[in-house]
Design a protein around this motif. Sequence first.
Motif, PDB file in Angstrom:
ATOM      1  N   UNK A  56       0.837  -1.192   0.000  1.00  0.00           N
ATOM      2  CA  UNK A  56       0.000   0.000   0.000  1.00  0.00           C
ATOM      3  C   UNK A  56       0.881   1.254   0.000  1.00  0.00           C
ATOM      4  N   UNK A  57       0.270   2.413  -0.266  1.00  0.00           N
ATOM      5  CA  UNK A  57       0.923   3.715  -0.133  1.00  0.00           C
ATOM      6  C   UNK A  57       0.362   4.395   1.110  1.00  0.00           C
ATOM      7  N   UNK A  58       1.236   4.757   2.041  1.00  0.00           N
ATOM      8  CA  UNK A  58       0.807   5.295   3.332  1.00  0.00           C
ATOM      9  C   UNK A  58       1.044   6.803   3.392  1.00  0.00           C
ATOM     10  N   UNK A  59      -0.034   7.546   3.692  1.00  0.00           N
ATOM     11  CA  UNK A  59       0.017   8.990   3.868  1.00  0.00           C
ATOM     12  C   UNK A  59      -0.439   9.285   5.289  1.00  0.00           C
ATOM     13  N   UNK A  60       0.458   9.857   6.096  1.00  0.00           N
ATOM     14  CA  UNK A  60       0.242   9.951   7.534  1.00  0.00           C
ATOM     15  C   UNK A  60       0.301  11.389   8.031  1.00  0.00           C
ATOM     16  N   UNK A  61      -0.746  11.819   8.715  1.00  0.00           N
ATOM     17  CA  UNK A  61      -0.703  13.060   9.470  1.00  0.00           C
ATOM     18  C   UNK A  61       0.253  12.855  10.652  1.00  0.00           C
ATOM     19  N   UNK A  62       0.662  13.937  11.297  1.00  0.00           N
ATOM     20  CA  UNK A  62       1.642  13.836  12.383  1.00  0.00           C
ATOM     21  C   UNK A  62       1.005  14.101  13.744  1.00  0.00           C
ATOM     22  N   UNK A  63       0.633  15.357  14.023  1.00  0.00           N
ATOM     23  CA  UNK A  63       0.089  15.704  15.339  1.00  0.00           C
ATOM     24  C   UNK A  63      -1.306  15.118  15.523  1.00  0.00           C
ATOM     25  N   UNK A  64      -1.482  14.365  16.608  1.00  0.00           N
ATOM     26  CA  UNK A  64      -2.759  13.729  16.876  1.00  0.00           C
ATOM     27  C   UNK A  64      -2.922  12.395  16.185  1.00  0.00           C
ATOM     28  N   UNK A  65      -1.968  12.033  15.325  1.00  0.00           N
ATOM     29  CA  UNK A  65      -2.018  10.765  14.595  1.00  0.00           C
ATOM     30  C   UNK A  65      -0.821   9.890  14.945  1.00  0.00           C
ATOM     31  N   UNK A  66       0.385  10.418  14.706  1.00  0.00           N
ATOM     32  CA  UNK A  66       1.611   9.716  15.105  1.00  0.00           C
ATOM     33  C   UNK A  66       2.138  10.213  16.444  1.00  0.00           C
ATOM     34  N   UNK A  67       1.840  11.464  16.767  1.00  0.00           N
ATOM     35  CA  UNK A  67       2.287  12.082  18.015  1.00  0.00           C
ATOM     36  C   UNK A  67       1.097  12.623  18.788  1.00  0.00           C
ATOM     37  N   UNK A  68       1.164  12.538  20.107  1.00  0.00           N
ATOM     38  CA  UNK A  68       0.131  13.150  20.943  1.00  0.00           C
ATOM     39  C   UNK A  68       0.211  14.666  20.802  1.00  0.00           C
ATOM     40  N   UNK A  69      -0.936  15.311  20.773  1.00  0.00           N
ATOM     41  CA  UNK A  69      -0.989  16.771  20.662  1.00  0.00           C
ATOM     42  C   UNK A  69      -0.479  17.418  21.941  1.00  0.00           C
ATOM     43  N   UNK A  70       0.306  18.477  21.789  1.00  0.00           N
ATOM     44  CA  UNK A  70       0.832  19.232  22.927  1.00  0.00           C
ATOM     45  C   UNK A  70       0.179  20.608  22.974  1.00  0.00           C
ATOM     46  N   UNK A  71       0.349  21.305  24.113  1.00  0.00           N
ATOM     47  CA  UNK A  71      -0.237  22.633  24.268  1.00  0.00           C
ATOM     48  C   UNK A  71       0.289  23.604  23.216  1.00  0.00           C
ATOM     49  N   UNK A  72       1.540  23.445  22.829  1.00  0.00           N
ATOM     50  CA  UNK A  72       2.132  24.220  21.753  1.00  0.00           C
ATOM     51  C   UNK A  72       2.836  23.255  20.799  1.00  0.00           C
ATOM     52  N   UNK A  73       2.859  23.575  19.500  1.00  0.00           N
ATOM     53  CA  UNK A  73       3.487  22.662  18.534  1.00  0.00           C
ATOM     54  C   UNK A  73       4.924  22.307  18.880  1.00  0.00           C
ATOM     55  N   UNK A  74       5.642  23.241  19.498  1.00  0.00           N
ATOM     56  CA  UNK A  74       7.053  22.991  19.813  1.00  0.00           C
ATOM     57  C   UNK A  74       7.241  22.070  21.011  1.00  0.00           C
ATOM     58  N   UNK A  75       6.156  21.762  21.718  1.00  0.00           N
ATOM     59  CA  UNK A  75       6.253  20.950  22.926  1.00  0.00           C
ATOM     60  C   UNK A  75       6.107  19.450  22.665  1.00  0.00           C
ATOM     61  N   UNK A  76       5.868  19.038  21.425  1.00  0.00           N
ATOM     62  CA  UNK A  76       5.636  17.613  21.163  1.00  0.00           C
ATOM     63  C   UNK A  76       6.896  16.797  21.446  1.00  0.00           C
ATOM     64  N   UNK A  77       6.682  15.545  21.819  1.00  0.00           N
ATOM     65  CA  UNK A  77       7.798  14.636  22.101  1.00  0.00           C
ATOM     66  C   UNK A  77       7.855  13.573  21.019  1.00  0.00           C
ATOM     67  N   UNK A  78       8.990  13.490  20.342  1.00  0.00           N
ATOM     68  CA  UNK A  78       9.203  12.481  19.310  1.00  0.00           C
ATOM     69  C   UNK A  78      10.098  11.390  19.892  1.00  0.00           C
ATOM     70  N   UNK A  79       9.550  10.202  20.074  1.00  0.00           N
ATOM     71  CA  UNK A  79      10.288   9.112  20.692  1.00  0.00           C
ATOM     72  C   UNK A  79      10.977   8.244  19.645  1.00  0.00           C
TER      73      UNK A  79
END
Length: 250
Positions: free
Chosen positions: A16-39
Amino acid sequence: MTSGHIRRPPDTEIDWAFFLDVDGTLLEIADQPSFVHVDTELLELVAQLHQLTGGAVALISGRSISNLEELLGALRLPLAGQHGLERRDAAGRLWIHAAPPEAKCAIREALLPVLARHSGLLLEDKGLTLALHYRRAPHLAAYAHRLMAQLMKEAGGGLELQKGKCVIELKPAGIDKGTAVAEYLTESPFRGRLPVFIGDDLNDEHGFAEVNRMGGISIKVGSGRSGAAYRLSGVAAVRRWLGGALKGRQ
């Protein structure tokens, strides 16, 4: 759009071809975009999926490509930023669909005194778009939407509003996550594959619509009305589902 019950998508396939959103999909949403944690676990998952699919994995985000690159570190893959206004293909070529409109600077200046009065509002200048975040001041949601709509009207055309979770964004009109998916599907290694789009927000509905039109798999993350055909409950569920493609192949 339907609210619907949670309908789990079929098991993942590497052709398949995978198209993925990031915030709220691969990463939990943070109070500010710069606060997200990428593990590291996420980076490894995306890297392995990208390798196993022959490169048919793209991130399609409201973030800018430069910001996505900061989050991904050494991991390099196709990226569509600012809701498709900028796009890097599998060959590494960068496509820009619109220059910042002339009205953008005036709008930004008009917002500065508003930000000074309301410390809970955050203005994010992504280069091609202006995003007004009100996650820290949800009581200002209606005000933020009215204000951005008025500024768009005063700009005199060429812009449109994009709603998201606790954010309202002014962007050049006519380009969205759905057009980004369509462009990728004309190119190798995405061409000829069944498209999958996963997202959680209102700005992902364009991607769902395009994938549905192509007979692909559209997946909404979380609750709420959506045009997506399938549901996953949250970020952890998305990662588990994508990880299914890796089983027995690592």
